[in-house]
Design an enzyme around this catalytic site. Structure first.
Site, short mmCIF file in Angstrom:
data_model
loop_
_atom_site.label_atom_id
_atom_site.label_comp_id
_atom_site.label_asym_id
_atom_site.label_seq_id
_atom_site.Cartn_x
_atom_site.Cartn_y
_atom_site.Cartn_z
N HIS A 52 0.83 -1.21 0.00
CA HIS A 52 0.00 0.00 0.00
C HIS A 52 0.86 1.25 0.00
CE1 HIS A 52 -4.26 -1.44 1.26
NE2 HIS A 52 -3.68 -2.31 0.48
N PRO A 98 -5.42 -0.68 -6.50
CA PRO A 98 -6.24 -1.59 -7.30
C PRO A 98 -7.34 -2.20 -6.45
CG PRO A 98 -4.08 -2.55 -6.83
CD PRO A 98 -4.04 -1.14 -6.34
N HIS A 142 -0.65 -12.80 -2.09
CA HIS A 142 -1.91 -13.31 -1.53
C HIS A 142 -1.81 -14.77 -1.09
CE1 HIS A 142 -4.50 -9.90 -3.43
NE2 HIS A 142 -3.80 -9.51 -2.41
N ASP A 150 4.17 -19.76 0.28
CA ASP A 150 4.45 -20.84 -0.68
C ASP A 150 3.73 -20.52 -1.99
OD1 ASP A 150 1.77 -21.31 -0.19
OD2 ASP A 150 2.10 -23.11 1.02
C1 HEM Z 1 -3.00 -6.98 -7.68
C2 HEM Z 1 -3.76 -6.14 -7.04
C3 HEM Z 1 -4.18 -6.33 -5.60
C4 HEM Z 1 -5.43 -6.24 -5.12
C5 HEM Z 1 -6.68 -5.91 -5.91
C6 HEM Z 1 -5.37 -6.54 -3.71
C7 HEM Z 1 -6.44 -6.54 -2.85
C8 HEM Z 1 -6.43 -7.01 -1.56
C9 HEM Z 1 -7.59 -7.11 -0.71
C10 HEM Z 1 -8.99 -6.66 -1.09
C11 HEM Z 1 -7.19 -7.68 0.45
C12 HEM Z 1 -8.08 -8.06 1.64
C13 HEM Z 1 -8.42 -6.91 2.52
C14 HEM Z 1 -9.43 -7.36 3.53
O1 HEM Z 1 -10.54 -7.72 3.13
O2 HEM Z 1 -9.12 -7.36 4.73
C15 HEM Z 1 -5.80 -7.94 0.34
C16 HEM Z 1 -5.03 -8.53 1.32
C17 HEM Z 1 -3.68 -8.72 1.22
N1 HEM Z 1 -2.88 -8.33 0.19
FE1 HEM Z 1 -3.48 -7.61 -1.61
N2 HEM Z 1 -4.07 -6.81 -3.37
C18 HEM Z 1 -3.31 -6.69 -4.49
C19 HEM Z 1 -1.94 -6.84 -4.56
C20 HEM Z 1 -1.14 -7.18 -3.50
C21 HEM Z 1 0.30 -7.18 -3.53
C22 HEM Z 1 1.15 -6.73 -4.71
C23 HEM Z 1 0.72 -7.62 -2.31
C24 HEM Z 1 2.12 -7.81 -1.80
C25 HEM Z 1 3.14 -8.18 -2.56
C26 HEM Z 1 -0.46 -7.91 -1.53
C27 HEM Z 1 -0.47 -8.45 -0.27
C28 HEM Z 1 -1.60 -8.69 0.48
C29 HEM Z 1 -1.57 -9.38 1.77
C30 HEM Z 1 -0.35 -10.01 2.43
C31 HEM Z 1 -2.88 -9.38 2.24
C32 HEM Z 1 -3.37 -9.97 3.57
C33 HEM Z 1 -3.24 -8.91 4.64
C34 HEM Z 1 -3.48 -9.39 6.06
O3 HEM Z 1 -3.88 -10.53 6.28
O4 HEM Z 1 -3.23 -8.60 6.98
N3 HEM Z 1 -1.57 -7.61 -2.27
N4 HEM Z 1 -5.35 -7.52 -0.88
#
Ligand code: HEM
Ligand SMILES: *[C@@H]1O[C@H](CO)[C@@H](O)[C@H](O)[C@H]1NC(C)=O
Ligand SMILES: *[C@@H]1O[C@H](CO)[C@@H](O)[C@H](O)[C@H]1NC(C)=O
Length: 315
Positions: A63, A157, A187, A247
């Site tokens: 972010h 995004p 993810h 993983d």
């Molecule tokens: C490609 C576009 C991406 C979208 C649309 C996106 C969207 C989201 C959304 C909606 C969540 C869940 C939020 C919630 O409901 O609590 C999430 C969680 C997460 N995202 Fe993404 N994300 C993207 C890219 C990334 C990238 C590039 C990374 C890191 C390299 C990332 C790492 C994470 C992680 C680790 C979580 C879990 C957070 C937690 O459990 O505290 N995301 N993401």
């Protein structure tokens, strides 16, 4: 002639290369040589107490980099303006206390030297390692910004994005389609709230109540978690079945139509992205290598001006 040609080539390369500022691996070698180890130790200890910490730290860095560059704007507290961390899309942003602890430790070693943006980049790498993922050498020398605006979180995004919207969001930041597929592998860690995938399991469109690209068994279980009178407060689900381990399960899930978000499943929409999903699903090593390289590219989007004394407050 050869000289002119090489000058032209250098000029061209410097024009097309996105903002790659002067970050370097040994940036703190003389000014704060033990900073990196101090941060690693704090992330490792925090993860031992709470295995959801790595996901939180990785997402914080993502972010941060996607809004105003990696300048620690995500850490600033609201003042007159509402800050990013208090804006929409802040769902599940947490673990700020780990960054505070790391800053405190580093300030005790060498006051005023290490930026909060560098601490975030290092903590994200340490988080991935702590969850069993790959190590990479983090280039350092980022500066911290002075501005954080909740309204700008709308530039992140959305989980409802299709492939071309995702590609556009990444390319605006100098990141490629290969980076998109590799970084989406983040993810493999963490948790999502129902609101992030609600679009797929109810009122999908006028002809389908449920997104036809979601596996029926996954749709069924998500619907039971996210609707009805038993719906828990903050209901949601883990991002993949091994959500505390870094993983390649994320890609295997997508191949079974069990990606959680529209934006995850969208990676199958084009032959090029689909073949990368296949590659990473079948080789953890290939995923690790691509992820580390793309993280370095994402974390090299810079933007700040100062080294903050307190990560929550501009100097
Ligand atoms: C490609 C576009 C991406 C979208 C649309 C996106 C969207 C989201 C959304 C909606 C969540 C869940 C939020 C919630 O409901 O609590 C999430 C969680 C997460 N995202 Fe993404 N994300 C993207 C890219 C990334 C990238 C590039 C990374 C890191 C390299 C990332 C790492 C994470 C992680 C680790 C979580 C879990 C957070 C937690 O459990 O505290 N995301 N993401
Ligand atoms: C997220 O934003 C809400 C207000 O929109 C705020 O109450 C909450 O504390 C924020 N969460 C975090 C982790 O900062
Ligand atoms: C609803 O979504 C499905 C699957 O993506 C698609 O085939 C169908 O054309 C959509 N219907 C409308 C009315 O957009």
């Amino acid at each position: 002639m050869a000289l002119v040609a090489s000058v032209l080539i250098i000029l061209f390369v410097s024009l097309v290369t996105p903002k790659l500022s002067a970050l370097s691996s040994n940036y703190y070698q003389n000014t704060c040589p033990t900073a990196e180890y101090a941060i690693t130790k704090i992330v490792r200890d925090a993860t031992k107490k709470d295995n959801t910490i790595p996901a939180a730290l990785l997402r914080l860095h993502f972010h941060d980099c996607f809004i105003r560059g990696c300048d620690a704007s995500v850490l600033l507290n609201s003042k007159k303006n509402t800050a990013e961390k208090d804006g929409p899309a802040n769902l599940s942003l947490h673990a700020f206390f780990v960054i505070d602890a790391a800053k405190k430790a580093v300030e005790a070693l060498c006051p005023g030297i290490v930026s909060c943006a560098d601490i975030l980049a290092l903590a994200a790498r340490d988080a991935v390692v702590a969850a069993g993922g790959p190590y990479w050498d983090v280039p350092k020398g980022r500066k911290d910004g002075r501005v954080s605006r909740a309204s700008e979180t709308s530039k992140l995004p959305s989980p409802t994005f299709d492939l071309s919207q995702l590609q556009q969001s990444f390319s605006q930041r100098g990141l490629s389609t290969d980076d998109l597929v590799a970084l989406s592998g983040g993810h493999t860690l963490g948790f999502s709230h129902c609101s992030s995938f609600q679009n797929r399991i109810q009122n999908f469109n006028s002809t389908h109540d449920i997104d036809p690209s979601i596996h029926p068994s996954l749709a069924g279980s998500l619907r039971s978690i996210c609707s009805g009178k038993n719906k828990a407060k903050n209901a949601g689900t883990s991002m993949d079945p091994s959500s505390t381990v870094f993983d390649n399960t994320y890609y295997k899930q997508i191949l079974q139509n069990k990606g959680l978000f529209s934006s995850d499943q969208a990676l199958l929409a084009h032959p090029k992205t689909k073949s990368l999903v296949n590659k990473y699903a079948s080789s953890k090593e290939a995923f690790y290598k691509a992820f580390a390289n793309s993280m370095i590219r994402m974390s090299s989007i810079t933007g700040g001006q100062e080294v903050r004394r307190d990560c929550r407050i501009a100097n």
